[in-house]
Design a protein around this motif. Structure first.
Motif, PDB file in Angstrom:
ATOM      1  N   ILE A  26       0.834  -1.191   0.000  1.00  0.00           N
ATOM      2  CA  ILE A  26       0.000   0.000   0.000  1.00  0.00           C
ATOM      3  C   ILE A  26       0.868   1.239   0.000  1.00  0.00           C
ATOM      4  CG2 ILE A  26      -1.575   1.361   1.446  1.00  0.00           C
ATOM      5  CD1 ILE A  26      -2.879  -1.269   2.271  1.00  0.00           C
ATOM      6  N   GLN A  27       2.061   1.109   0.563  1.00  0.00           N
ATOM      7  CA  GLN A  27       2.944   2.256   0.687  1.00  0.00           C
ATOM      8  C   GLN A  27       4.105   2.232  -0.295  1.00  0.00           C
ATOM      9  OE1 GLN A  27       4.532   2.819   4.587  1.00  0.00           O
ATOM     10  NE2 GLN A  27       5.451   4.759   4.091  1.00  0.00           N
ATOM     11  N   VAL A  28       4.176   1.290  -1.195  1.00  0.00           N
ATOM     12  CA  VAL A  28       5.310   1.187  -2.121  1.00  0.00           C
ATOM     13  C   VAL A  28       5.258   2.301  -3.142  1.00  0.00           C
ATOM     14  CG1 VAL A  28       6.225  -0.193  -4.018  1.00  0.00           C
ATOM     15  CG2 VAL A  28       5.614  -1.292  -1.872  1.00  0.00           C
ATOM     16  N   PRO A  29       6.394   2.921  -3.490  1.00  0.00           N
ATOM     17  CA  PRO A  29       7.634   2.820  -2.752  1.00  0.00           C
ATOM     18  C   PRO A  29       7.634   3.769  -1.581  1.00  0.00           C
ATOM     19  CG  PRO A  29       7.966   4.185  -4.684  1.00  0.00           C
ATOM     20  CD  PRO A  29       6.532   3.716  -4.729  1.00  0.00           C
ATOM     21  N   GLN A  30       8.421   3.444  -0.588  1.00  0.00           N
ATOM     22  CA  GLN A  30       8.479   4.270   0.618  1.00  0.00           C
ATOM     23  C   GLN A  30       8.812   5.703   0.276  1.00  0.00           C
ATOM     24  OE1 GLN A  30       7.888   3.639   3.717  1.00  0.00           O
ATOM     25  NE2 GLN A  30       8.587   5.540   4.572  1.00  0.00           N
ATOM     26  N   GLY A  31       8.089   6.657   0.864  1.00  0.00           N
ATOM     27  CA  GLY A  31       8.363   8.064   0.607  1.00  0.00           C
ATOM     28  C   GLY A  31       7.572   8.610  -0.556  1.00  0.00           C
ATOM     29  N   GLN A  32       6.847   7.753  -1.301  1.00  0.00           N
ATOM     30  CA  GLN A  32       6.058   8.230  -2.422  1.00  0.00           C
ATOM     31  C   GLN A  32       4.634   8.507  -1.958  1.00  0.00           C
ATOM     32  OE1 GLN A  32       7.602   8.909  -5.314  1.00  0.00           O
ATOM     33  NE2 GLN A  32       9.477   8.272  -4.281  1.00  0.00           N
ATOM     34  N   ALA A  49       1.860   6.871  -2.300  1.00  0.00           N
ATOM     35  CA  ALA A  49       0.927   5.768  -2.153  1.00  0.00           C
ATOM     36  C   ALA A  49       0.695   5.368  -0.704  1.00  0.00           C
ATOM     37  CB  ALA A  49       1.423   4.556  -2.947  1.00  0.00           C
ATOM     38  N   CYS A  50       1.222   6.108   0.248  1.00  0.00           N
ATOM     39  CA  CYS A  50       1.086   5.743   1.654  1.00  0.00           C
ATOM     40  C   CYS A  50      -0.373   5.823   2.097  1.00  0.00           C
ATOM     41  CB  CYS A  50       1.949   6.665   2.513  1.00  0.00           C
ATOM     42  SG  CYS A  50       1.832   6.326   4.286  1.00  0.00           S
ATOM     43  N   ALA A  51      -0.830   4.791   2.791  1.00  0.00           N
ATOM     44  CA  ALA A  51      -2.193   4.766   3.329  1.00  0.00           C
ATOM     45  C   ALA A  51      -2.149   4.233   4.749  1.00  0.00           C
ATOM     46  CB  ALA A  51      -3.106   3.889   2.471  1.00  0.00           C
ATOM     47  N   GLU A  52      -2.834   4.896   5.654  1.00  0.00           N
ATOM     48  CA  GLU A  52      -2.803   4.521   7.070  1.00  0.00           C
ATOM     49  C   GLU A  52      -3.842   3.435   7.335  1.00  0.00           C
ATOM     50  OE1 GLU A  52      -2.816   7.820   9.709  1.00  0.00           O
ATOM     51  OE2 GLU A  52      -1.221   8.879   8.645  1.00  0.00           O
ATOM     52  N   VAL A  53      -3.353   2.202   7.466  1.00  0.00           N
ATOM     53  CA  VAL A  53      -4.204   1.028   7.656  1.00  0.00           C
ATOM     54  C   VAL A  53      -4.251   0.676   9.137  1.00  0.00           C
ATOM     55  CG1 VAL A  53      -4.563  -1.383   7.013  1.00  0.00           C
ATOM     56  CG2 VAL A  53      -3.519   0.208   5.384  1.00  0.00           C
ATOM     57  N   SER A  95       2.081   5.677   9.849  1.00  0.00           N
ATOM     58  CA  SER A  95       1.889   7.120   9.964  1.00  0.00           C
ATOM     59  C   SER A  95       2.480   7.776   8.727  1.00  0.00           C
ATOM     60  CB  SER A  95       2.562   7.665  11.227  1.00  0.00           C
ATOM     61  OG  SER A  95       2.469   9.085  11.262  1.00  0.00           O
ATOM     62  N   CYS A  96       1.622   8.203   7.817  1.00  0.00           N
ATOM     63  CA  CYS A  96       2.084   8.790   6.559  1.00  0.00           C
ATOM     64  C   CYS A  96       2.569  10.220   6.786  1.00  0.00           C
ATOM     65  CB  CYS A  96       0.962   8.803   5.532  1.00  0.00           C
ATOM     66  SG  CYS A  96       0.336   7.149   5.130  1.00  0.00           S
ATOM     67  N   ASP A 132      13.484   7.873   7.256  1.00  0.00           N
ATOM     68  CA  ASP A 132      12.164   8.476   7.072  1.00  0.00           C
ATOM     69  C   ASP A 132      11.082   7.412   7.271  1.00  0.00           C
ATOM     70  OD1 ASP A 132      10.197  10.275   6.553  1.00  0.00           O
ATOM     71  OD2 ASP A 132      10.703  10.596   4.454  1.00  0.00           O
ATOM     72  N   VAL A 133      10.941   6.954   8.517  1.00  0.00           N
ATOM     73  CA  VAL A 133      10.063   5.821   8.840  1.00  0.00           C
ATOM     74  C   VAL A 133       8.600   6.242   8.750  1.00  0.00           C
ATOM     75  CG1 VAL A 133       9.434   4.146  10.614  1.00  0.00           C
ATOM     76  CG2 VAL A 133      11.820   4.847  10.343  1.00  0.00           C
ATOM     77  N   GLN A 134       7.807   5.439   8.034  1.00  0.00           N
ATOM     78  CA  GLN A 134       6.361   5.663   7.975  1.00  0.00           C
ATOM     79  C   GLN A 134       5.587   4.407   8.361  1.00  0.00           C
ATOM     80  OE1 GLN A 134       4.886   8.195   4.702  1.00  0.00           O
ATOM     81  NE2 GLN A 134       7.007   8.289   3.979  1.00  0.00           N
ATOM     82  N   ILE A 135       6.239   3.249   8.324  1.00  0.00           N
ATOM     83  CA  ILE A 135       5.635   2.001   8.791  1.00  0.00           C
ATOM     84  C   ILE A 135       6.329   1.599  10.083  1.00  0.00           C
ATOM     85  CG2 ILE A 135       5.167  -0.416   8.290  1.00  0.00           C
ATOM     86  CD1 ILE A 135       5.279   0.272   5.336  1.00  0.00           C
ATOM     87  N   GLY A 136       5.577   1.488  11.170  1.00  0.00           N
ATOM     88  CA  GLY A 136       6.163   1.175  12.473  1.00  0.00           C
ATOM     89  C   GLY A 136       5.686  -0.147  13.032  1.00  0.00           C
ATOM     90  N   ALA A 137       5.385  -1.116  12.172  1.00  0.00           N
ATOM     91  CA  ALA A 137       4.812  -2.387  12.610  1.00  0.00           C
ATOM     92  C   ALA A 137       5.847  -3.272  13.292  1.00  0.00           C
ATOM     93  CB  ALA A 137       4.216  -3.126  11.409  1.00  0.00           C
ATOM     94  N   ILE A 138       5.385  -4.093  14.230  1.00  0.00           N
ATOM     95  CA  ILE A 138       6.242  -5.091  14.882  1.00  0.00           C
ATOM     96  C   ILE A 138       5.486  -6.422  14.990  1.00  0.00           C
ATOM     97  CG2 ILE A 138       7.641  -3.470  16.213  1.00  0.00           C
ATOM     98  CD1 ILE A 138       5.888  -4.079  18.652  1.00  0.00           C
ATOM     99  N   PHE A 139       6.245  -7.518  14.944  1.00  0.00           N
ATOM    100  CA  PHE A 139       5.701  -8.844  15.209  1.00  0.00           C
ATOM    101  C   PHE A 139       5.818  -9.143  16.702  1.00  0.00           C
ATOM    102  CE2 PHE A 139       6.113 -10.846  10.812  1.00  0.00           C
ATOM    103  CZ  PHE A 139       4.760 -11.115  10.722  1.00  0.00           C
ATOM    104  N   ILE A 140       4.785  -9.768  17.270  1.00  0.00           N
ATOM    105  CA  ILE A 140       4.884 -10.422  18.576  1.00  0.00           C
ATOM    106  C   ILE A 140       4.880 -11.919  18.310  1.00  0.00           C
ATOM    107  CG2 ILE A 140       3.893 -10.760  20.854  1.00  0.00           C
ATOM    108  CD1 ILE A 140       2.490  -8.153  20.656  1.00  0.00           C
ATOM    109  N   HIS A 141       5.959 -12.591  18.642  1.00  0.00           N
ATOM    110  CA  HIS A 141       6.033 -14.035  18.460  1.00  0.00           C
ATOM    111  C   HIS A 141       5.605 -14.742  19.744  1.00  0.00           C
ATOM    112  CE1 HIS A 141       7.976 -13.615  14.573  1.00  0.00           C
ATOM    113  NE2 HIS A 141       8.885 -12.799  15.102  1.00  0.00           N
TER     114      HIS A 141
END
Length: 220
Positions: free
Chosen positions: A16-22, A24-28, A46-47, A103-112
């Motif tokens: 949804i955000q490819v490429p970063q910084g362009q 196409a960013c969408a806050e899901v 966070s776009c 220039d971070v816009q995706i801050g997702a993390i996995f919980i294993h």
């Protein structure tokens, strides 16, 4: 939710955000139901509102267990280093956000290996700096996720994930087709340029060969 399905969800967020910084960013919004014993993606996007302005961001994750009153910090990402900050999550958190730029816009993390103790509220915080021409602007963005841990996955959730996977594949195929078209266009253009150059060289050679060698020679 299995790790494979979580990977597809992560890919969905990324595409949804490819490429970063362009543009196409969408806050899901993040999903909110995890399965005990499996892995779960805590989504946070966070776009940047001013795409033309360079920036950087530090991402923090805080957790408030169910029934508790205060948040505790469990994770921080400052390019390029992820840090787990609480012993209860040691070895279980994995950065799944932007990795190739400050220039971070995706801050997702996995919980294993999700446990029932992971039920509660998660807060994702972006500390963003915009580098303006005259000065710097500091922006703080908070997003919260209410996570519930269940024994088995919700069938409706599995259906949603399947649909997401389908849309991801559509996007991937479209990007691939666009890439192939651009490659073919460049190749054909280069071949045409080379062909025209060869024609021009042959024409020049013919002109030289047909020129009378006696031109310009005068006998007295």
């Amino acid at each position: 939710m299995s790790l494979g399905m979580n990977s597809f969800v992560a890919l969905c967020v990324l595409f949804i955000q490819v490429p970063q910084g362009q543009t196409a960013c969408a806050e899901v919004d993040s999903m909110t139901e995890a399965v005990a014993g499996e892995s779960f993606l805590l989504g946070c996007v966070s776009c940047k509102r001013r795409a033309e302005v360079p920036g950087s961001a530090i991402v923090e994750w805080h957790f408030k267990p169910a029934g508790a009153e205060e948040f505790i910090q469990i994770f921080q990402y400052e390019y390029p280093f992820p840090i787990i900050l609480h012993e209860n999550f040691e070895g279980r958190l994995e950065w799944q956000g932007t990795m190739w730029t400050k220039d971070v816009q995706i801050g997702a993390i996995f919980i294993h290996n999700v446990t029932y103790n992971d039920t509660g509220t998660y807060r994702c915080t972006f500390h963003r700096t915009l580098y303006l021409s005259m000065n710097e602007e500091q922006v703080i963005i908070n997003k919260e996720v209410e996570l519930t841990v269940v024994e088995t996955a919700n069938p409706e959730l599995t259906t949603v994930i399947s649909e997401i996977m389908m849309y991801v594949m559509i996007v991937v195929l479209q990007l691939w087709m666009i890439g192939v078209l651009i490659y073919c266009y460049k190749k054909i253009y280069a071949e045409n340029e080379a062909r025209e150059a060869r024609k021009a060289a042959r024409s020049q050679n013919k002109f030289i060969d047909s020129k009378d060698p006696c031109d310009g020679v005068y006998l007295e």
